[in-house]
Design a protein around this motif. Structure first.
Motif, short mmCIF file in Angstrom:
data_model
loop_
_atom_site.label_atom_id
_atom_site.label_comp_id
_atom_site.label_asym_id
_atom_site.label_seq_id
_atom_site.Cartn_x
_atom_site.Cartn_y
_atom_site.Cartn_z
N LEU A 464 28.95 33.67 51.45
CA LEU A 464 29.77 33.16 50.34
C LEU A 464 29.33 33.78 49.01
O LEU A 464 30.17 34.04 48.14
N ASP A 465 28.03 34.03 48.85
CA ASP A 465 27.54 34.64 47.60
C ASP A 465 28.18 36.00 47.36
O ASP A 465 28.52 36.34 46.22
N VAL A 466 28.36 36.77 48.43
CA VAL A 466 29.00 38.08 48.31
C VAL A 466 30.44 37.93 47.84
O VAL A 466 30.91 38.62 46.92
N ILE A 467 31.16 36.99 48.48
CA ILE A 467 32.56 36.74 48.10
C ILE A 467 32.63 36.23 46.67
O ILE A 467 33.48 36.69 45.87
N TYR A 468 31.74 35.30 46.31
CA TYR A 468 31.73 34.71 44.96
C TYR A 468 31.57 35.80 43.89
O TYR A 468 32.33 35.83 42.91
N ASN A 469 30.60 36.70 44.06
CA ASN A 469 30.36 37.74 43.06
C ASN A 469 31.55 38.67 42.91
O ASN A 469 31.93 39.05 41.80
N GLU A 470 32.19 38.99 44.01
CA GLU A 470 33.36 39.88 43.96
C GLU A 470 34.52 39.20 43.26
O GLU A 470 35.22 39.81 42.44
N VAL A 471 34.73 37.91 43.57
CA VAL A 471 35.84 37.17 42.96
C VAL A 471 35.60 36.96 41.46
O VAL A 471 36.52 37.09 40.65
N GLU A 472 34.37 36.64 41.08
CA GLU A 472 34.06 36.44 39.65
C GLU A 472 34.25 37.73 38.86
O GLU A 472 34.74 37.71 37.73
N ASP A 473 33.87 38.86 39.45
CA ASP A 473 34.11 40.15 38.78
C ASP A 473 35.59 40.38 38.58
O ASP A 473 36.03 40.80 37.50
N LEU A 474 36.38 40.11 39.62
CA LEU A 474 37.83 40.24 39.52
C LEU A 474 38.39 39.34 38.43
O LEU A 474 39.25 39.75 37.65
N TYR A 475 37.90 38.10 38.40
CA TYR A 475 38.41 37.10 37.45
C TYR A 475 38.12 37.53 36.01
O TYR A 475 38.98 37.38 35.12
N ARG A 476 36.92 38.07 35.75
CA ARG A 476 36.54 38.50 34.39
C ARG A 476 37.37 39.70 33.92
O ARG A 476 37.67 39.82 32.74
N GLU A 477 37.72 40.56 34.86
CA GLU A 477 38.37 41.82 34.49
C GLU A 477 39.90 41.73 34.48
O GLU A 477 40.56 42.61 33.92
N SER A 478 40.46 40.70 35.10
CA SER A 478 41.90 40.69 35.39
C SER A 478 42.67 39.68 34.55
O SER A 478 42.13 38.63 34.14
N LYS A 479 43.93 39.99 34.33
CA LYS A 479 44.86 39.00 33.81
C LYS A 479 45.03 37.91 34.87
O LYS A 479 44.88 38.16 36.07
N ILE A 480 45.35 36.71 34.41
CA ILE A 480 45.48 35.56 35.31
C ILE A 480 46.65 35.74 36.28
O ILE A 480 47.75 36.11 35.88
N THR A 481 46.37 35.48 37.55
CA THR A 481 47.43 35.33 38.55
C THR A 481 47.11 34.07 39.34
O THR A 481 45.93 33.73 39.54
N PRO A 482 48.12 33.35 39.82
CA PRO A 482 47.86 32.14 40.60
C PRO A 482 46.99 32.41 41.83
O PRO A 482 46.09 31.62 42.14
N SER A 483 47.24 33.51 42.53
CA SER A 483 46.48 33.79 43.76
C SER A 483 45.00 34.00 43.46
O SER A 483 44.13 33.56 44.23
N LEU A 484 44.68 34.66 42.35
CA LEU A 484 43.29 34.88 41.97
C LEU A 484 42.62 33.56 41.58
O LEU A 484 41.48 33.28 41.98
N CYS A 485 43.34 32.73 40.82
CA CYS A 485 42.79 31.42 40.40
C CYS A 485 42.56 30.51 41.61
O CYS A 485 41.55 29.81 41.69
N GLU A 486 43.51 30.52 42.53
CA GLU A 486 43.35 29.70 43.74
C GLU A 486 42.16 30.15 44.55
O GLU A 486 41.38 29.32 45.06
N LEU A 487 41.99 31.46 44.68
CA LEU A 487 40.85 31.99 45.43
C LEU A 487 39.54 31.57 44.77
O LEU A 487 38.60 31.14 45.44
N ARG A 488 39.48 31.68 43.46
CA ARG A 488 38.27 31.27 42.72
C ARG A 488 37.98 29.79 42.95
O ARG A 488 36.84 29.40 43.18
#
Length: 519
Positions: A464-488
């Motif tokens: 989960l730590d690997v997934i968490y770090n990848e998702v947080e990087d995506l979240y910081r760099e990206s405009k908001i999308t519902p799918s990204l927010c739901e994944l986070r």
């Protein structure tokens, strides 16, 4: 910025009931309801079985319903909460009926009461096998009749606004001032400032992928509350519904209601053997945790993908009357229940834990309330008794409403900064979101399922730590999308389930860890 007296996040039975009551009592106060999908899309809509309410006092009693709930909860229910919810049931049902909800009768003017696993008596009030949808229809109709309620579909709550975002006046206590909201139609992110905020955002089923929940059940409210530092409790108690329709293609599972077993259906393994009497004297009417664990054991022994629900000996006309949706769904898949067994498998169904609240629905953050499946009231303990969830939502929505009739929450004179997404770009790598979602769901199914172990849970944390770090990087760099927010949000929920599972050293109710078994 939009300002309101009450912000309600979620349009299921919990959020709508509170909204209707508070709006009717205070026509000079405004209520804003936001929901991330269409106005009627919620876990409530898919509740088939019904609502447990003691009505037949000659055969049933509050005491029996309380005892059944306590037994299912395996010693971890709050007794005073169980008594409160059970005894309030008839009043809350009467209110629903007065608002226009229709429930099945027995042909002589009395409500037709069903029986489900874990219940000692017939006490399930239902509308065919579409009880939740009927309640949802009734409440939404009521909402549209009230001019001081604004219902905003396709609006996604991103985060709660707290002291972390603003310099609050005259208080060091953690306080909620509303939420940042994403309008999915326009792409605008704006603030809804509220005197009080209610999280009624539903469950977490999609964290597991194989679930009876709709695709919107991504644990958003729990994740937001967790990030805001609210107390989250009992997340290890994920209830798996024993009988979701098994389909080789697709991950969304169609629920075969508990009430079908209450109607007399048998569970059989691949060899046709009726196995439940070997595991519990109540057989198919044992509580969900026992039935799910029994099916899991049978599947591990056989290597099969599913077991079967046998309805061939039942009155088919009675079945069609009580379960028309289930009958037609099976028929659409070429399963004729008169002669064919229904393939079933356990699937993630309900979360017994969540945001910790008191009997008034108050969280550990000022001005923030929670109700419904996202909340942890203490009613369910280690395992929810079938059909107690709709009842809990009604009772706690009423409790929160009563609290607000006695205490007015004033407007806060604060300035909330606008949402800052400077430097972010529209994510081009949608495949990363999809890949991480599938990885997360597989991780939860394989390592944090019905039967767990310390080794699997510790491995789950590392993955989960690997997934968490990848998702947080995506979240910081990206405009908001519902799918990204739901994944986070789902990553946050998964973290809570895994860590709280590791903290539990005793098997209770729906939680079973092989390493907790005394040898």
């Amino acid at each position: 910025m939009l300002e309101t007296h009450y912000l309600v996040i979620g349009s299921g039975i919990a959020g709508l009931t509170f909204s209707v009551k508070i709006a009717e009592t205070f026509p000079d106060r405004n209520v804003v309801i936001i929901t991330k999908d269409s106005e009627d899309e919620s876990n409530t809509k898919y509740a088939q079985g019904g609502m447990a309410v003691v009505l037949n006092k000659e055969e049933d009693s509050f005491k029996k319903h309380i005892e059944d709930t306590l037994i299912a909860g395996d010693g971890l229910c709050k007794q005073e909460v169980v008594k409160l919810v059970v005894k309030e049931g008839p009043k809350r049902l009467k209110e629903l009926i007065e608002w226009g909800a229709n429930f099945d009768d027995d042909g002589s003017g009395n409500l037709d009461l069903g029986k489900e696993g874990g219940h000692s008596e017939y006490r399930i009030v239902h509308h065919k096998d579409l009880t939740g949808a009927e309640i949802e229809r009734t409440l939404i109709k009521r909402v549209h009749q009230l001019p001081n309620i604004t219902l905003l579909p396709h609006h996604f709550a991103l985060d709660l606004v707290t002291n972390h975002h603003v310099k609050a006046e005259n208080t060091n206590e953690l306080t909620c001032y509303g939420a940042y909201v994403f309008n999915q139609k326009t792409g605008e992110i704006f603030t809804i400032k509220a005197n009080a905020t209610l999280l009624a955002s539903g469950g977490i089923g999609c964290v597991y992928g194989h679930t009876t929940n709709p695709v919107i059940a991504t644990g958003d409210g729990i994740a937001m509350a967790y990030r805001a530092k609210a107390r989250i409790k009992d997340m290890e108690f994920v209830q798996f519904h024993p009988t979701a329709l098994y389909q080789e293609k697709g991950e969304s599972a169609f629920l075969i209601s508990e009430a079908v077993r209450g109607f007399g259906a048998y569970l059989r393994n691949g060899k046709g053997y009726r196995f439940m009497p070997d595991y519990d004297e109540r057989a198919e009417l044992a509580s969900r945790d026992i039935v799910s664990q029994s099916i899991d054991a049978e599947l591990k022994k056989s290597g099969d993908n599913h077991v079967y629900l046998d309805c061939t000996h039942l009155d088919v006309e009675g079945f069609k009357k009580h379960f028309p949706t289930i009958y037609n769904k099976c028929l659409s898949l070429h399963i004729n229940i008169e002669k064919d067994w229904i393939p079933v498998v356990p699937a993630s169904h309900y979360l017994c834990g969540g945001i910790k609240v008191n009997k008034k629905g108050k969280t550990t953050i000022n001005n923030l309330f929670a109700c419904g499946e996202c909340s942890r009231t203490g009613l369910h303990g280690a395992n929810r008794l079938a059909s107690n969830s709709l009842l809990e939502a009604l009772v706690y929505a009423h409790n929160i409403y009563k609290h607000h009739t006695k205490k007015a929450y004033p407007t806060h004179q604060i300035k909330i900064p606008a949402w800052n997404d400077e430097g972010t770009v529209i994510p081009e790598e949608h495949v990363l979101i999809k890949h991480n979602l599938k990885s997360l769901q597989a991780l939860m199914r394989n390592y944090v399922g019905i039967v767990r172990s310390n080794k699997r849970l510790k491995r789950a944390i590392k993955h989960l730590d690997v997934i968490y770090n990848e998702v947080e990087d995506l979240y910081r760099e990206s405009k908001i999308t519902p799918s990204l927010c739901e994944l986070r949000n789902m990553v946050n929920v998964a973290h809570l389930i895994i860590t709280q599972s590791l903290e539990r050293k005793e098997n209770k109710g729906g939680y079973f860890n092989k390493d907790n078994v005394k040898k």
